[in-house]
Design a protein around this motif. Structure first.
Motif, PDB file in Angstrom:
ATOM      1  N   LYS A 293       0.849  -1.184   0.000  1.00 55.84           N
ATOM      2  CA  LYS A 293       0.000   0.000   0.000  1.00 55.84           C
ATOM      3  C   LYS A 293       0.886   1.236   0.000  1.00 55.84           C
ATOM      4  O   LYS A 293       1.629   1.485   0.942  1.00 55.84           O
ATOM      5  CB  LYS A 293      -0.921   0.006   1.219  1.00 55.84           C
ATOM      6  N   LEU A 294       0.821   2.005  -1.088  1.00 57.27           N
ATOM      7  CA  LEU A 294       1.686   3.174  -1.216  1.00 57.27           C
ATOM      8  C   LEU A 294       1.223   4.326  -0.333  1.00 57.27           C
ATOM      9  O   LEU A 294       1.992   4.894   0.440  1.00 57.27           O
ATOM     10  CB  LEU A 294       1.730   3.631  -2.679  1.00 57.27           C
ATOM     11  N   PHE A 295      -0.049   4.683  -0.464  1.00 57.95           N
ATOM     12  CA  PHE A 295      -0.586   5.815   0.290  1.00 57.95           C
ATOM     13  C   PHE A 295      -2.095   5.862   0.144  1.00 57.95           C
ATOM     14  O   PHE A 295      -2.684   5.101  -0.630  1.00 57.95           O
ATOM     15  CB  PHE A 295       0.032   7.141  -0.178  1.00 57.95           C
ATOM     16  N   ARG A 296      -2.706   6.749   0.873  1.00 60.72           N
ATOM     17  CA  ARG A 296      -4.146   6.988   0.781  1.00 60.72           C
ATOM     18  C   ARG A 296      -4.378   8.420   0.314  1.00 60.72           C
ATOM     19  O   ARG A 296      -3.784   9.356   0.853  1.00 60.72           O
ATOM     20  CB  ARG A 296      -4.825   6.761   2.127  1.00 60.72           C
ATOM     21  N   VAL A 297      -5.212   8.568  -0.695  1.00 58.79           N
ATOM     22  CA  VAL A 297      -5.593   9.895  -1.171  1.00 58.79           C
ATOM     23  C   VAL A 297      -6.858  10.307  -0.425  1.00 58.79           C
ATOM     24  O   VAL A 297      -7.903   9.666  -0.554  1.00 58.79           O
ATOM     25  CB  VAL A 297      -5.850   9.886  -2.691  1.00 58.79           C
ATOM     26  N   GLU A 298      -6.742  11.354   0.361  1.00 56.52           N
ATOM     27  CA  GLU A 298      -7.895  11.869   1.105  1.00 56.52           C
ATOM     28  C   GLU A 298      -8.626  12.875   0.232  1.00 56.52           C
ATOM     29  O   GLU A 298      -8.291  14.050   0.190  1.00 56.52           O
ATOM     30  CB  GLU A 298      -7.438  12.533   2.408  1.00 56.52           C
ATOM     31  N   GLN A 299      -9.616  12.384  -0.516  1.00 53.34           N
ATOM     32  CA  GLN A 299     -10.352  13.237  -1.444  1.00 53.34           C
ATOM     33  C   GLN A 299     -11.844  12.943  -1.328  1.00 53.34           C
ATOM     34  O   GLN A 299     -12.357  12.031  -1.982  1.00 53.34           O
ATOM     35  CB  GLN A 299      -9.877  13.003  -2.875  1.00 53.34           C
ATOM     36  N   PRO A 300     -12.571  13.658  -0.520  1.00 52.79           N
ATOM     37  CA  PRO A 300     -14.005  13.404  -0.346  1.00 52.79           C
ATOM     38  C   PRO A 300     -14.777  13.504  -1.665  1.00 52.79           C
ATOM     39  O   PRO A 300     -14.570  14.432  -2.442  1.00 52.79           O
ATOM     40  CB  PRO A 300     -14.446  14.512   0.625  1.00 52.79           C
ATOM     41  N   GLY A 301     -15.637  12.523  -1.890  1.00 53.34           N
ATOM     42  CA  GLY A 301     -16.535  12.586  -3.034  1.00 53.34           C
ATOM     43  C   GLY A 301     -15.946  12.201  -4.367  1.00 53.34           C
ATOM     44  O   GLY A 301     -16.608  12.349  -5.397  1.00 53.34           O
ATOM     45  N   VAL A 302     -14.717  11.681  -4.416  1.00 53.13           N
ATOM     46  CA  VAL A 302     -14.112  11.275  -5.685  1.00 53.13           C
ATOM     47  C   VAL A 302     -14.789  10.008  -6.185  1.00 53.13           C
ATOM     48  O   VAL A 302     -14.855   9.003  -5.470  1.00 53.13           O
ATOM     49  CB  VAL A 302     -12.596  11.033  -5.530  1.00 53.13           C
ATOM     50  N   GLN A 303     -15.309  10.040  -7.421  1.00 55.39           N
ATOM     51  CA  GLN A 303     -15.972   8.875  -7.987  1.00 55.39           C
ATOM     52  C   GLN A 303     -15.000   7.971  -8.736  1.00 55.39           C
ATOM     53  O   GLN A 303     -15.091   6.753  -8.675  1.00 55.39           O
ATOM     54  CB  GLN A 303     -17.096   9.327  -8.931  1.00 55.39           C
ATOM     55  N   LEU A 304     -14.054   8.584  -9.459  1.00 55.80           N
ATOM     56  CA  LEU A 304     -13.087   7.830 -10.256  1.00 55.80           C
ATOM     57  C   LEU A 304     -11.706   8.453 -10.109  1.00 55.80           C
ATOM     58  O   LEU A 304     -11.561   9.676 -10.126  1.00 55.80           O
ATOM     59  CB  LEU A 304     -13.484   7.823 -11.731  1.00 55.80           C
ATOM     60  N   LEU A 305     -10.698   7.611  -9.978  1.00 49.37           N
ATOM     61  CA  LEU A 305      -9.329   8.092  -9.886  1.00 49.37           C
ATOM     62  C   LEU A 305      -8.437   7.107 -10.642  1.00 49.37           C
ATOM     63  O   LEU A 305      -8.472   5.900 -10.385  1.00 49.37           O
ATOM     64  CB  LEU A 305      -8.882   8.189  -8.425  1.00 49.37           C
ATOM     65  N   LYS A 306      -7.682   7.622 -11.595  1.00 42.57           N
ATOM     66  CA  LYS A 306      -6.794   6.790 -12.393  1.00 42.57           C
ATOM     67  C   LYS A 306      -5.369   7.320 -12.293  1.00 42.57           C
ATOM     68  O   LYS A 306      -5.114   8.496 -12.553  1.00 42.57           O
ATOM     69  CB  LYS A 306      -7.235   6.787 -13.863  1.00 42.57           C
ATOM     70  N   ALA A 307      -4.437   6.460 -11.896  1.00 46.43           N
ATOM     71  CA  ALA A 307      -3.032   6.853 -11.800  1.00 46.43           C
ATOM     72  C   ALA A 307      -2.390   6.822 -13.179  1.00 46.43           C
ATOM     73  O   ALA A 307      -2.606   5.892 -13.963  1.00 46.43           O
ATOM     74  CB  ALA A 307      -2.289   5.920 -10.847  1.00 46.43           C
ATOM     75  N   LEU A 308      -1.586   7.842 -13.496  1.00 46.35           N
ATOM     76  CA  LEU A 308      -0.941   7.938 -14.803  1.00 46.35           C
ATOM     77  C   LEU A 308       0.572   7.747 -14.738  1.00 46.35           C
ATOM     78  O   LEU A 308       1.133   6.937 -15.470  1.00 46.35           O
ATOM     79  CB  LEU A 308      -1.248   9.294 -15.445  1.00 46.35           C
ATOM     80  N   ALA A 309       1.244   8.508 -13.853  1.00 47.52           N
ATOM     81  CA  ALA A 309       2.704   8.451 -13.853  1.00 47.52           C
ATOM     82  C   ALA A 309       3.266   9.149 -12.617  1.00 47.52           C
ATOM     83  O   ALA A 309       2.598   9.977 -11.994  1.00 47.52           O
ATOM     84  CB  ALA A 309       3.265   9.118 -15.122  1.00 47.52           C
ATOM     85  N   TYR A 310       4.505   8.798 -12.308  1.00 47.80           N
ATOM     86  CA  TYR A 310       5.267   9.537 -11.296  1.00 47.80           C
ATOM     87  C   TYR A 310       5.842  10.797 -11.927  1.00 47.80           C
ATOM     88  O   TYR A 310       6.094  10.849 -13.138  1.00 47.80           O
ATOM     89  CB  TYR A 310       6.435   8.694 -10.774  1.00 47.80           C
ATOM     90  N   SER A 311       6.090  11.793 -11.106  1.00 46.81           N
ATOM     91  CA  SER A 311       6.799  12.988 -11.576  1.00 46.81           C
ATOM     92  C   SER A 311       8.269  12.638 -11.794  1.00 46.81           C
ATOM     93  O   SER A 311       8.738  11.571 -11.390  1.00 46.81           O
ATOM     94  CB  SER A 311       6.672  14.117 -10.555  1.00 46.81           C
ATOM     95  N   LYS A 312       9.009  13.532 -12.438  1.00 47.76           N
ATOM     96  CA  LYS A 312      10.424  13.285 -12.716  1.00 47.76           C
ATOM     97  C   LYS A 312      11.211  13.037 -11.428  1.00 47.76           C
ATOM     98  O   LYS A 312      12.102  12.195 -11.373  1.00 47.76           O
ATOM     99  CB  LYS A 312      11.024  14.493 -13.455  1.00 47.76           C
ATOM    100  N   LYS A 313      10.872  13.771 -10.370  1.00 48.51           N
ATOM    101  CA  LYS A 313      11.566  13.609  -9.087  1.00 48.51           C
ATOM    102  C   LYS A 313      11.022  12.441  -8.280  1.00 48.51           C
ATOM    103  O   LYS A 313      11.622  12.047  -7.271  1.00 48.51           O
ATOM    104  CB  LYS A 313      11.459  14.901  -8.276  1.00 48.51           C
ATOM    105  N   GLY A 314       9.870  11.914  -8.684  1.00 44.27           N
ATOM    106  CA  GLY A 314       9.296  10.778  -7.991  1.00 44.27           C
ATOM    107  C   GLY A 314       8.543  11.108  -6.720  1.00 44.27           C
ATOM    108  O   GLY A 314       8.109  10.211  -5.995  1.00 44.27           O
ATOM    109  N   ASN A 315       8.348  12.402  -6.458  1.00 47.67           N
ATOM    110  CA  ASN A 315       7.689  12.799  -5.211  1.00 47.67           C
ATOM    111  C   ASN A 315       6.195  13.078  -5.378  1.00 47.67           C
ATOM    112  O   ASN A 315       5.495  13.324  -4.401  1.00 47.67           O
ATOM    113  CB  ASN A 315       8.367  14.042  -4.634  1.00 47.67           C
ATOM    114  N   GLU A 316       5.696  13.030  -6.640  1.00 45.12           N
ATOM    115  CA  GLU A 316       4.279  13.251  -6.892  1.00 45.12           C
ATOM    116  C   GLU A 316       3.762  12.209  -7.889  1.00 45.12           C
ATOM    117  O   GLU A 316       4.540  11.614  -8.637  1.00 45.12           O
ATOM    118  CB  GLU A 316       4.035  14.661  -7.449  1.00 45.12           C
ATOM    119  N   VAL A 317       2.453  12.031  -7.870  1.00 49.56           N
ATOM    120  CA  VAL A 317       1.804  11.107  -8.809  1.00 49.56           C
ATOM    121  C   VAL A 317       0.738  11.875  -9.575  1.00 49.56           C
ATOM    122  O   VAL A 317      -0.029  12.639  -8.985  1.00 49.56           O
ATOM    123  CB  VAL A 317       1.161   9.912  -8.078  1.00 49.56           C
TER     124      VAL A 317
END
Length: 382
Positions: A293-317
């Motif tokens: 488990k990498l992390f939890r996104v705390e986003q109330p009311g999100v219906q759909l979430l699709k991961a695309l890529a890491y940032s160049k520095k790897g600190n964001e998704v």
């Protein structure tokens, strides 16, 4: 000035953007031969994958667009693709692999397209027996596209489900190497439960297979009628057989599942559709114990979430949120910032792609005509 050795020239040019190399093909026959050489094409692709260069987002709204991943500031319309019509909103971009994308207007109108070189190959029409027997809703058709590195071939997989569970599924596999379709005879029983109206109602991309580990993956949704949990159904491109992927021991039972690719690994997103989305990553394909488990996104009311890529520095998704927004998420700070890309209306879907020189022959053989068309398009955009 003495002539540079060919290996030195290749070492320099392999670092250049695809768009530049396409233009350099017109410098001389020698340059053209070098750039079109299969070894150079593979070397350039490997360099792009290793360094993270030549990466794009392919966006689907009312039309198709590409945007440079490094800038994410302005999109370029793909109104030159081979299936373009006045009703271009019908065109679906189904997966992107090694610079090739599968485009579909209808089941009889599909093409593989290299959006960097603008070369394409139309797929031969393969009748669907299910369509001939009964009226079939297009939402019951699942697709996947990817590169089979075992057999050095690009393949398209099409799964057709009947309107009713008793209808036999139909699976066809297209091979670019043979330029032909073939139907599979032996299918797992569970594949007939792949479709659930409530699960696929709001997002069509869930019907498109996720490519990881030489296999395409779909989610088989919860089915209370038969007591079936979420399943990850995979189709091996090398073996051309279906199998189930082991899942992690989730912390909660009630959520909606989505699949993505993140950093080359299979990614599961568990969405409670109220306040959070858990992001899991399978670090070693096929090994249950490698789920983390990498992390939890705390986003109330999100219906759909699709991961695309890491940032160049790897600190964001980078995520697509509710098929409407593209956002960066910082897991450490638990902060979200929106990415605004000029020229793209909403709603939208997005796919992480790489530009390449992988060849495709235009189906009509009119390569010179296509090159002139590409040249005019470049002049307009400039």
């Amino acid at each position: 000035m003495p002539k540079l050795p060919e290996d030195v020239i290749a070492d320099i040019t392999v670092r250049l953007p695809v768009k530049s190399l396409v233009r350099f093909k017109g410098v001389s026959n020698t340059w053209r031969s070098m750039i079109e050489d299969p070894d150079f094409v593979k070397l350039h692709l490997q360099h792009s994958l290793k360094t993270g260069s030549n990466h794009y987002l392919m966006l689907k709204s009312y039309h198709l667009y590409t945007v440079d991943f490094d800038s994410l500031n302005a999109a370029m319309g793909m109104d030159h693709h081979p299936l373009y019509t006045w009703a271009d909103s019908l065109t679906e971009a189904i997966g992107c692999c090694n610079g090739l994308v599968l485009l579909r207007n209808t089941e009889q109108d599909m093409a593989l397209y290299n959006f960097s070189t603008r070369m394409y190959h139309r797929l031969p029409v393969e009748p669907i027996a299910t369509f001939e027997r009964v009226l079939c809703d297009p939402r019951y058709v699942f697709y996947g596209f990817g590169y089979d590195f075992v057999n050095d071939d690009y393949k398209v997989v099409r799964v057709v489900l009947g309107l009713y569970p008793e209808d036999d599924p139909e699976v066809g596999v297209y091979s670019l190497k043979s330029d032909s379709w073939r139907r599979l005879k032996t299918l797992p029983v569970g594949i007939r439960w792949l479709y659930s109206p409530s699960y696929y109602l709001f997002s069509g991309y869930r019907c498109f297979g996720v490519l990881v580990g030489n296999a395409l993956h779909w989610v088989s949704p919860l089915n209370p009628e038969i007591g079936s949990p979420y399943l990850i159904v995979a189709f091996g491109l090398g073996s051309e057989e279906f199998h189930m992927v082991p899942q992690p021991d989730y912390e909660y039972e009630m959520f909606e599942m989505d699949l993505s690719v993140l950093g080359g690994c299979l990614c599961v997103l568990c969405n409670d559709k109220v306040s959070w989305v858990d992001v899991w990553l399978m670090k070693e394909y096929g090994v249950k114990e490698s789920w983390s488990k990498l992390f939890r996104v705390e986003q109330p009311g999100v219906q759909l979430l699709k991961a695309l890529a890491y940032s160049k520095k790897g600190n964001e998704v980078l995520f697509v949120k509710d098929d409407r927004k593209i956002v960066w998420y910082d897991p450490k700070r638990k902060r979200t910032r929106r990415v605004r890309i000029a020229g793209v209306p909403v709603p939208l879907c997005a796919e992480f792609c790489i530009g390449s020189l992988v060849p495709l022959s235009n189906s009509d053989g009119k390569e010179k005509v296509e090159q002139e068309k590409n040249k005019k398009q470049d002049e307009i955009h400039e």
